[in-house]
Design a protein around this motif. Structure first.
Motif, mmCIF file in Angstrom:
data_model
loop_
_atom_site.group_PDB
_atom_site.id
_atom_site.type_symbol
_atom_site.label_atom_id
_atom_site.label_comp_id
_atom_site.label_asym_id
_atom_site.label_seq_id
_atom_site.Cartn_x
_atom_site.Cartn_y
_atom_site.Cartn_z
ATOM 1 N N PRO A 132 37.454 42.831 25.480
ATOM 2 C CA PRO A 132 38.273 42.907 26.706
ATOM 3 C C PRO A 132 37.909 41.887 27.771
ATOM 4 C CG PRO A 132 36.584 44.584 26.758
ATOM 5 C CD PRO A 132 36.456 43.907 25.423
ATOM 6 N N VAL A 133 37.976 40.597 27.396
ATOM 7 C CA VAL A 133 37.557 39.550 28.334
ATOM 8 C C VAL A 133 38.597 38.442 28.488
ATOM 9 C CG1 VAL A 133 35.087 39.970 28.009
ATOM 10 C CG2 VAL A 133 36.291 38.388 26.466
ATOM 11 N N SER A 134 39.791 38.618 27.918
ATOM 12 C CA SER A 134 40.932 37.702 28.041
ATOM 13 C C SER A 134 40.809 36.458 27.170
ATOM 14 C CB SER A 134 41.163 37.271 29.495
ATOM 15 O OG SER A 134 42.218 36.326 29.548
ATOM 16 N N SER A 135 41.523 36.450 26.061
ATOM 17 C CA SER A 135 41.528 35.283 25.171
ATOM 18 C C SER A 135 42.217 34.096 25.830
ATOM 19 C CB SER A 135 42.214 35.623 23.846
ATOM 20 O OG SER A 135 43.574 35.966 24.049
ATOM 21 N N VAL B 94 36.882 44.090 37.480
ATOM 22 C CA VAL B 94 36.997 45.286 38.328
ATOM 23 C C VAL B 94 37.657 46.421 37.551
ATOM 24 C CG1 VAL B 94 38.100 46.244 40.383
ATOM 25 C CG2 VAL B 94 37.029 43.974 40.478
ATOM 26 N N LEU B 95 38.719 46.103 36.827
ATOM 27 C CA LEU B 95 39.433 47.105 36.046
ATOM 28 C C LEU B 95 38.522 47.734 34.994
ATOM 29 C CD1 LEU B 95 42.138 48.469 35.313
ATOM 30 C CD2 LEU B 95 42.573 46.551 33.771
ATOM 31 N N LEU B 96 37.777 46.911 34.283
ATOM 32 C CA LEU B 96 36.857 47.429 33.266
ATOM 33 C C LEU B 96 35.770 48.284 33.901
ATOM 34 C CD1 LEU B 96 36.444 44.233 31.037
ATOM 35 C CD2 LEU B 96 37.852 46.243 30.555
ATOM 36 N N GLY B 97 35.288 47.860 35.067
ATOM 37 C CA GLY B 97 34.252 48.632 35.747
ATOM 38 C C GLY B 97 34.725 50.021 36.130
ATOM 39 N N LEU B 98 36.000 50.130 36.491
ATOM 40 C CA LEU B 98 36.549 51.431 36.896
ATOM 41 C C LEU B 98 36.611 52.419 35.734
ATOM 42 C CD1 LEU B 98 39.446 50.288 39.271
ATOM 43 C CD2 LEU B 98 37.278 51.360 39.917
ATOM 44 N N THR B 99 36.609 51.920 34.495
ATOM 45 C CA THR B 99 36.646 52.842 33.357
ATOM 46 C C THR B 99 35.357 53.661 33.263
ATOM 47 O OG1 THR B 99 35.749 51.210 31.760
ATOM 48 C CG2 THR B 99 38.149 51.285 32.069
ATOM 49 N N ARG C 217 44.396 41.419 27.671
ATOM 50 C CA ARG C 217 45.412 42.300 27.093
ATOM 51 C C ARG C 217 44.767 43.574 26.564
ATOM 52 N NH1 ARG C 217 47.707 44.608 23.210
ATOM 53 N NH2 ARG C 217 45.860 44.168 21.982
ATOM 54 N N SER C 218 43.726 43.419 25.734
ATOM 55 C CA SER C 218 43.069 44.608 25.183
ATOM 56 C C SER C 218 42.377 45.399 26.284
ATOM 57 C CB SER C 218 42.069 44.219 24.091
ATOM 58 O OG SER C 218 41.026 43.406 24.610
ATOM 59 N N GLY C 219 41.741 44.682 27.222
ATOM 60 C CA GLY C 219 41.035 45.371 28.296
ATOM 61 C C GLY C 219 41.958 46.188 29.178
ATOM 62 N N SER C 220 43.103 45.622 29.539
ATOM 63 C CA SER C 220 44.021 46.341 30.428
ATOM 64 C C SER C 220 44.709 47.491 29.700
ATOM 65 C CB SER C 220 45.059 45.374 31.004
ATOM 66 O OG SER C 220 45.792 44.734 29.978
ATOM 67 N N THR C 221 45.158 47.270 28.464
ATOM 68 C CA THR C 221 45.842 48.350 27.750
ATOM 69 C C THR C 221 44.898 49.507 27.446
ATOM 70 O OG1 THR C 221 45.485 47.142 25.666
ATOM 71 C CG2 THR C 221 47.641 46.911 26.724
ATOM 72 N N ILE C 222 43.694 49.194 27.000
ATOM 73 C CA ILE C 222 42.733 50.263 26.696
ATOM 74 C C ILE C 222 42.318 50.977 27.981
ATOM 75 C CG2 ILE C 222 40.440 50.789 25.784
ATOM 76 C CD1 ILE C 222 40.813 48.407 23.864
ATOM 77 N N SER C 223 42.084 50.218 29.048
ATOM 78 C CA SER C 223 41.682 50.825 30.323
ATOM 79 C C SER C 223 42.729 51.816 30.805
ATOM 80 C CB SER C 223 41.467 49.744 31.389
ATOM 81 O OG SER C 223 40.354 48.942 31.084
ATOM 82 N N PHE C 224 43.989 51.410 30.796
ATOM 83 C CA PHE C 224 45.033 52.313 31.268
ATOM 84 C C PHE C 224 45.244 53.471 30.306
ATOM 85 C CE2 PHE C 224 45.921 48.966 34.249
ATOM 86 C CZ PHE C 224 46.394 49.663 35.358
ATOM 87 N N LEU D 116 33.334 50.818 27.493
ATOM 88 C CA LEU D 116 34.184 49.677 27.810
ATOM 89 C C LEU D 116 33.697 48.946 29.061
ATOM 90 C CD1 LEU D 116 36.815 48.200 26.921
ATOM 91 C CD2 LEU D 116 38.038 49.637 28.558
ATOM 92 N N PHE D 117 33.120 49.692 29.986
ATOM 93 C CA PHE D 117 32.665 49.098 31.250
ATOM 94 C C PHE D 117 31.512 48.113 31.051
ATOM 95 C CE2 PHE D 117 30.305 53.011 30.633
ATOM 96 C CZ PHE D 117 28.989 52.636 30.899
ATOM 97 N N TRP D 118 30.899 48.084 29.873
ATOM 98 C CA TRP D 118 29.852 47.106 29.578
ATOM 99 C C TRP D 118 30.323 45.672 29.816
ATOM 100 C CZ3 TRP D 118 27.433 48.869 24.231
ATOM 101 C CH2 TRP D 118 26.560 49.950 24.470
ATOM 102 N N PHE D 119 31.613 45.429 29.639
ATOM 103 C CA PHE D 119 32.140 44.063 29.739
ATOM 104 C C PHE D 119 32.465 43.663 31.175
ATOM 105 C CE2 PHE D 119 33.004 45.441 25.420
ATOM 106 C CZ PHE D 119 32.611 44.346 24.665
ATOM 107 N N ALA D 120 32.412 44.602 32.102
ATOM 108 C CA ALA D 120 32.771 44.306 33.488
ATOM 109 C C ALA D 120 31.867 43.240 34.127
ATOM 110 C CB ALA D 120 32.761 45.591 34.318
ATOM 111 N N PRO D 121 30.537 43.350 34.025
ATOM 112 C CA PRO D 121 29.689 42.327 34.660
ATOM 113 C C PRO D 121 29.958 40.924 34.127
ATOM 114 C CG PRO D 121 28.398 44.267 34.075
ATOM 115 C CD PRO D 121 29.739 44.438 33.437
ATOM 116 N N TYR D 122 30.219 40.813 32.815
ATOM 117 C CA TYR D 122 30.493 39.490 32.231
ATOM 118 C C TYR D 122 31.730 38.866 32.860
ATOM 119 C CZ TYR D 122 32.056 35.968 28.915
ATOM 120 O OH TYR D 122 32.498 34.809 28.352
#
Length: 274
Positions: free
Chosen positions: A25-28, A138-143, A175-182, A256-262
Motif C-alpha cells: 500500500p505505497v502507490s505504484s 495518513v490514511l494508512l496510519g488511521l487504520t 490503490r491497494s492502500g486506499s481500497t483496503i483502508s476503506f 496495514l498501518f506498518w506502511f504509514a511511516p514509510y
C-alpha cells in the motif's frame, strides 16, 4: 513515466518497483514517477507502461486463480436454466462477489474517462506525488484505530472501496492502500478486504491497458528494446506475486498501518529533494 532510453538495468528496477508497490500500500504510480525521475527515464514509452501493468495483472490472475475460476463459473451459470437471478444472487456468494466487483469498478471508469487529461497531467508533477504519498501515509496510519472487522462483503462496503479506487487513480494515492483502508473502516476483515481489493484491480488494470494498446501502434519499439521491456514485465510479475502473498499475511495480523511511516517519510523527503 518521466531522461533517456530504457536499459536492462532500468527495466529490472522499474519492474521490481511496479511489482512490489502495485500490491503493497505505497502507490505504484507514485513510485514509478519518482524512480523514473531519478533514473532519468523521461520517456519510457507507452509500450513499457502497458507491459509493466500486464505483468502485475498476471500476478493477480495466478495468485487468485481459484477465486477467478469460481467467478467465471458463476457468470456462465447465469445462462443455464433453473433458479431466477434474484434467488441465485441471494444464495450464491460467488455471484454476489461478481456483482460487487462490477459495481465497484464503475466509479473509477467514470472518473477516469471524465478527467483523463487532468489525471495524466498529474504524473508529470513529482511534488504532487510527494503530497499524495503523505496523504496515503495518513490514511494508512488511521487504520491503526479501525476496530477488528467482522462484516462480510456487501453492496455498500464494496461500493465504498470502489470509490476509494477511483480516487487512487491519482499518482501517489495507493490503490491497494486506499481500497483496503476503506474496507477496514467499513468493518470488513483485513484479509477479505485485501482479496477484494486485488480482484477489483483486474478490470481496472485490464480496462486501462486496453485503452492504451491503441497508442502503442503510434510508438513502435525495436526487437531489442521490446525484449528488455518484457524482462521488466516478467520481474513485475514475480515480485507482484510475492507482494500479494506478503500483503495477505500482513492483513491477517491487522498491521496495514506498518506502511504509514514509510509513505509519510518518503513524501516529506521528496518535497525537499524535488
Amino acid at each position: 513515466m518521466t531522461g533517456g532510453a530504457v536499459t536492462l538495468f532500468n527495466s529490472i528496477i522499474l519492474g521490481i518497483v511496479q511489482g512490489l508497490t502495485e500490491f503493497l500500500p505505497v502507490s505504484s504510480s507514485g513510485h514509478l514517477v519518482l524512480f523514473s525521475h531519478f533514473l532519468g527515464v523521461e520517456d519510457a514509452g507507452i509500450t513499457f507502461e502497458v507491459l509493466l501493468h500486464f505483468g502485475t495483472f498476471l500476478a493477480v490472475l495466478v495468485a487468485f486463480r481459484r477465486d477467478i475460476g469460481h467467478l467465471f463459473a458463476s457468470f456462465f451459470s447465469l445462462f443455464r436454466g433453473g433458479k431466477n437471478l434474484r434467488e441465485r444472487y441471494r444464495e450464491e456468494s460467488d455471484l454476489r462477489l461478481l456483482v460487487y466487483i462490477v459495481v465497484a469498478t464503475l466509479p473509477a471508469v467514470i472518473i477516469g474517462l471524465a478527467f483523463k487529461d487532468t489525471l495524466e497531467a498529474a504524473f508529470d508533477h513529482p511534488r504532487f506525488v510527494a503530497w499524495a504519498l503523505i496523504i496515503t501515509g495518513v490514511l494508512l496510519g488511521l487504520t491503526r484505530f479501525a476496530s477488528a472487522g467482522k462484516k462480510e462483503l456487501s453492496f455498500l462496503n464494496t461500493l465504498v472501496m470502489g470509490l476509494a479506487q477511483a480516487i487512487a487513480i491519482l499518482p501517489g494515492i495507493s490503490r491497494s492502500g486506499s481500497t483496503i483502508s476503506f474496507g477496514l473502516f467499513s468493518g470488513v476483515r483485513g484479509e477479505q478486504a485485501a482479496r477484494f481489493s486485488f480482484l477489483l484491480s483486474l478490470p481496472a488494470v485490464l480496462g486501462a491497458t486496453l485503452l492504451k494498446i491503441g497508442e502503442m501502434s503510434s510508438a513502435p519499439v525495436g526487437q531489442s528494446k521490446l525484449t528488455i521491456m518484457i524482462i521488466g514485465a516478467a520481474v513485475a510479475f514475480f515480485t507482484g506475486w510475492l507482494a500479494i502473498e506478503a500483503m495477505l499475511r500482513i492483513l491477517r495480523r491487522g498491521k496495514l498501518f506498518w506502511f504509514a511511516p514509510y509513505c509519510l517519510l518518503l513524501g516529506i523527503i521528496m518535497l525537499f529533494v524535488l
